[in-house]
Design a protein around this motif. Structure first.
Motif, PDB file in Angstrom:
ATOM      1  N   VAL A   1       6.411  70.288 125.754  1.00  0.00           N
ATOM      2  CA  VAL A   1       6.862  70.359 124.355  1.00  0.00           C
ATOM      3  C   VAL A   1       8.051  69.420 124.206  1.00  0.00           C
ATOM      4  O   VAL A   1       9.122  69.659 124.768  1.00  0.00           O
ATOM      5  CB  VAL A   1       7.264  71.801 123.954  1.00  0.00           C
ATOM      6  CG1 VAL A   1       7.857  71.823 122.549  1.00  0.00           C
ATOM      7  CG2 VAL A   1       6.065  72.734 124.021  1.00  0.00           C
ATOM      8  N   GLY A   2       7.842  68.343 123.475  1.00  0.00           N
ATOM      9  CA  GLY A   2       8.920  67.391 123.202  1.00  0.00           C
ATOM     10  C   GLY A   2       9.398  67.595 121.777  1.00  0.00           C
ATOM     11  O   GLY A   2       8.586  67.778 120.873  1.00  0.00           O
TER      12      GLY A   2
ATOM     13  N   VAL B   1       0.712  76.410 121.955  1.00  0.00           N
ATOM     14  CA  VAL B   1       1.045  76.415 123.388  1.00  0.00           C
ATOM     15  C   VAL B   1       0.576  77.741 124.004  1.00  0.00           C
ATOM     16  O   VAL B   1      -0.081  77.766 125.046  1.00  0.00           O
ATOM     17  CB  VAL B   1       2.571  76.244 123.605  1.00  0.00           C
ATOM     18  CG1 VAL B   1       2.945  76.482 125.064  1.00  0.00           C
ATOM     19  CG2 VAL B   1       3.030  74.862 123.155  1.00  0.00           C
ATOM     20  N   GLU B   2       0.926  78.810 123.328  1.00  0.00           N
ATOM     21  CA  GLU B   2       0.584  80.150 123.821  1.00  0.00           C
ATOM     22  C   GLU B   2      -0.924  80.283 124.020  1.00  0.00           C
ATOM     23  O   GLU B   2      -1.392  80.726 125.074  1.00  0.00           O
ATOM     24  CB  GLU B   2       1.084  81.157 122.773  1.00  0.00           C
ATOM     25  CG  GLU B   2       1.216  82.559 123.255  1.00  0.00           C
ATOM     26  CD  GLU B   2       1.741  83.452 122.130  1.00  0.00           C
ATOM     27  OE1 GLU B   2       2.831  83.191 121.599  1.00  0.00           O
ATOM     28  OE2 GLU B   2       1.027  84.389 121.771  1.00  0.00           O
TER      29      GLU B   2
ATOM     30  N   GLY C   1       5.035  79.604 127.023  1.00  0.00           N
ATOM     31  CA  GLY C   1       4.282  79.230 128.224  1.00  0.00           C
ATOM     32  C   GLY C   1       4.367  77.754 128.584  1.00  0.00           C
ATOM     33  O   GLY C   1       3.662  77.301 129.489  1.00  0.00           O
ATOM     34  N   ALA C   2       5.199  76.991 127.880  1.00  0.00           N
ATOM     35  CA  ALA C   2       5.308  75.551 128.171  1.00  0.00           C
ATOM     36  C   ALA C   2       5.767  75.331 129.611  1.00  0.00           C
ATOM     37  O   ALA C   2       6.512  76.139 130.173  1.00  0.00           O
ATOM     38  CB  ALA C   2       6.291  74.903 127.210  1.00  0.00           C
ATOM     39  N   ASP C   3       5.308  74.219 130.194  1.00  0.00           N
ATOM     40  CA  ASP C   3       5.657  73.902 131.584  1.00  0.00           C
ATOM     41  C   ASP C   3       6.807  72.903 131.663  1.00  0.00           C
ATOM     42  O   ASP C   3       7.514  72.841 132.668  1.00  0.00           O
ATOM     43  CB  ASP C   3       4.440  73.309 132.294  1.00  0.00           C
ATOM     44  CG  ASP C   3       3.275  74.283 132.289  1.00  0.00           C
ATOM     45  OD1 ASP C   3       3.330  75.266 133.034  1.00  0.00           O
ATOM     46  OD2 ASP C   3       2.328  74.062 131.517  1.00  0.00           O
ATOM     47  N   ILE C   4       6.935  72.065 130.636  1.00  0.00           N
ATOM     48  CA  ILE C   4       7.992  71.042 130.608  1.00  0.00           C
ATOM     49  C   ILE C   4       8.573  71.019 129.193  1.00  0.00           C
ATOM     50  O   ILE C   4       7.828  71.138 128.215  1.00  0.00           O
ATOM     51  CB  ILE C   4       7.433  69.633 130.933  1.00  0.00           C
ATOM     52  CG1 ILE C   4       6.692  69.631 132.271  1.00  0.00           C
ATOM     53  CG2 ILE C   4       8.548  68.579 130.941  1.00  0.00           C
ATOM     54  CD1 ILE C   4       5.852  68.379 132.510  1.00  0.00           C
ATOM     55  N   PHE C   5       9.892  70.862 129.087  1.00  0.00           N
ATOM     56  CA  PHE C   5      10.525  70.792 127.766  1.00  0.00           C
ATOM     57  C   PHE C   5      11.254  69.469 127.613  1.00  0.00           C
ATOM     58  O   PHE C   5      11.947  69.017 128.539  1.00  0.00           O
ATOM     59  CB  PHE C   5      11.510  71.955 127.585  1.00  0.00           C
ATOM     60  CG  PHE C   5      12.162  71.969 126.226  1.00  0.00           C
ATOM     61  CD1 PHE C   5      11.425  72.289 125.093  1.00  0.00           C
ATOM     62  CD2 PHE C   5      13.499  71.638 126.076  1.00  0.00           C
ATOM     63  CE1 PHE C   5      12.016  72.293 123.828  1.00  0.00           C
ATOM     64  CE2 PHE C   5      14.097  71.644 124.823  1.00  0.00           C
ATOM     65  CZ  PHE C   5      13.348  71.976 123.696  1.00  0.00           C
TER      66      PHE C   5
END
Lengths: 353, 214
Positions: A240-241, A227-228, A277-281
């Motif tokens: 990130v799920g 992700v980074e 840095g994820a936008d959605i978790f």
């Protein structure tokens, strides 16, 4: 005493009185609070949950204005895969599947996924995936993600170059198990970054790391590193799920940003996803088939609510077979799915499903 | 040191996975002339029980469990030197375990196998993607008390039904217990195919088998 229809965690239809439901709700929230060291649901929240369970309508929903984003993972396998693959076996192309989600199901986002649905096997066919992504982007308007599982299992024997911790640990080869996982982290990170960068080149809107942590803390670590790197080198939106409410410690000593990864619950997982840095978790809370649905849903809502409260990025909770308080059943019953979804929106205050 | 203190320390050394300390403690305990079986049952086993709870809560992790089980094995070997011959190497039961044919998911099954070993069962782990015939052959060869199968996918859980039939056809079914688990399975599935029981987690497996064999 009036009985209300509900479900057991394995999907069986059962009847419970309102008192029995409340006892189960209290026990479920206490279990989550105890394990996650978080606050249990308030009395108001529990009463709201009780109302949801006592609603006599088979399908329930939220009020106007409370609707949230509904998105999908597992690519188009839900339509094309057979029943054993969580699908309905309709012979469609992936492009047709995406268009059905956009135009018939009114999805807010959709994703393209490979039949193996893991990053490693996508690598040798990346040119085909780029072509398919480009075609899909040109014939749809909804945001399109590319989805796959980090699946560190594919890096261990018999499918990969490193020893399998599941074999090494029982044999007492702890050092070798550590080394295998640390090596797998490096390789998986490299492969996920490669796949992500290639898809970004054709205009892919985002990437979804699905069931992160399924192979333990090394799985989570590799994903966070990927992700980074992707956030630094592409303009992809990253989701990130997770695979479960806590990260399994197959290694136990791996860290990210100074935090040990093993044993982290949703509210700690999201902070690391954010840091990377994820936008959605996407938190996932697994259902216990032996417990009833009120227990499972109260437990799931407690974990997810704590996660939403600390998160600075949108939280799209995983809802489906065996997660989010929904029973472990191949085709989850609509009464259960709609109740669990309503509770996640109204009580846990999620941004999306 | 009082006997009770030995028990407390033995349990704590197991929780800490401190092999050196538990080995030293076991030797001192024997010099004092105390009953070795009592230390296994009330000291070391209590430590293992505490570890099980911590593992279930995600407070300790798999490698710690493995190292602790090695510490337990070392201490038991020392204590066995002072035990009657008929008590030495005694296991609760023989368990054959594996992930069913077609299914390669074995992290959970591996944890179950490890926990069972830690709790004193003799475990024959057949690995992943195990053909039905291999389960049957192994059960016959070692005279298994329990045959356990795991399935993570709805496409592979049907193999557990085939295993029940294969064990019946081989004439073994009446003399052993079958258990099943895995994310795709439920108690209802176990009852439907005629398995003796379903276990939700590693801790649940240990608890149910201990009830039967202790």
């Amino acid at each position: 005493m009036k009985k209300h229809l509900t479900r057991r965690g394995d999907g069986a239809l059962i009847e419970m009185t309102s008192e029995e439901i409340m006892i189960a709700l209290e026990a479920g929230t206490e279990d989550a609070a105890d394990r996650g060291k978080i606050a249990p649901l308030s009395k108001d929240d529990l009463e709201c949950l009780l109302d949801i369970f006592m609603d006599t309508n088979r399908v329930v929903s939220v009020a106007h204005g409370e609707e949230v984003v509904v998105t999908h993972d597992i690519g188009t396998l839900r339509l094309m895969g057979d029943q054993g693959n969580s699908g309905v076996g309709i012979p469609l192309s992936r492009l047709q599947g995406i268009q059905v989600h956009e135009r018939a199901f009114c999805s807010d986002t959709m994703e393209l996924g490979h039949i193996d649905y893991s990053f490693k096997p996508v690598k040798p066919v990346i040119a085909m995936e780029q072509q398919e992504m480009e075609s899909a982007l040109l014939s749809t308007i909804i945001p399109l993600f590319y989805g796959a599982m980090p699946n560190l299992g594919t890096y261990y024997s018999p499918d990969g170059p490193f020893g399998n911790p599941s074999d090494l640990l029982p044999a007492g080869k702890v050092k070798e198990a550590y080394e295998a996982q640390e090596s797998a982290v490096e390789h998986a990170t490299r492969d996920m970054v490669y796949v992500g960068q290639k898809l970004a080149q054709v205009g892919c809107d985002g990437i979804n790391f699905d069931t992160t942590g399924a192979a333990g803390d090394a799985d989570f670590k590799a994903t966070l590193h990927a992700v980074e790197k992707l956030k630094k080198t592409t303009d992809l939106t990253v989701q990130v799920g997770m695979a479960g409410e806590f990260v399994l410690g197959m290694h136990g000593g791996l860290e990210y940003g100074g935090r040990r990864l093993a044993g982290l619950y949703c509210h700690d997982q999201v902070k690391l996803a954010e840091k990377a840095g994820a936008d959605i978790f996407g938190p996932a809370v697994n259902t216990k088939p032996s417990k009833d649905m009120p227990w499972n849903l109260a437990r799931a809502v407690t974990f997810v609510k704590a996660c939403v409260e600390v998160s600075n990025i949108p939280v799209h909770v995983n809802m489906g077979m065996g997660v989010g308080g929904i029973p472990v059943f191949e085709t989850p019953p609509i009464d259960a799915v709609s109740r669990a979804s309503k509770a996640m929106v109204q009580i846990a205050k999620v941004d999306g499903l | 040191m009082e006997k009770a203190e030995y028990m407390e320390k033995a349990a704590q050394h197991i929780v800490d996975a401190d092999e050196e300390a538990v080995e030293k403690l076991a030797r001192e305990y024997l010099i004092e002339g105390f009953d070795p079986i009592e230390m296994i049952e009330k000291g070391l086993s209590e430590g293992i029980r505490k570890l099980g709870v911590l593992f279930d809560r995600g407070e300790i992790f798999l490698p710690h469990l493995i190292i602790a089980s090695e510490a337990m094995t070392t201490a038991v070997k020392i204590l066995e030197q002072a035990m009657p011959a008929d008590q030495v190497g005694k296991k609760l039961a023989k368990v054959v375990i594996g992930t069913i044919e077609g299914d390669v998911h074995d992290i959970g099954k591996g944890i179950v196998a490890t926990m069972l070993r830690v709790y004193g069962f003799e475990v024959f782990d057949l690995g992943r993607d195990v053909p039905i015939a291999t389960f049957v052959e192994k059960a016959k060869e070692i005279g298994a008390d329990v045959v356990g199968s795991s399935a993570l996918m709805t496409t592979t859980m049907v193999g557990q039904k085939a295993l029940e039939k294969a064990l019946k056809d081989a004439g073994l079914r009446d003399n052993l217990i079958t258990m099943l688990g895995g994310a795709a399975t439920t108690e209802h599935w176990a009852a439907k195919i005629g398995a003796n029981f379903w276990a939700e987690s590693a801790g649940d497996t240990v608890m149910k088998l201990k009830e039967i064999f202790s």
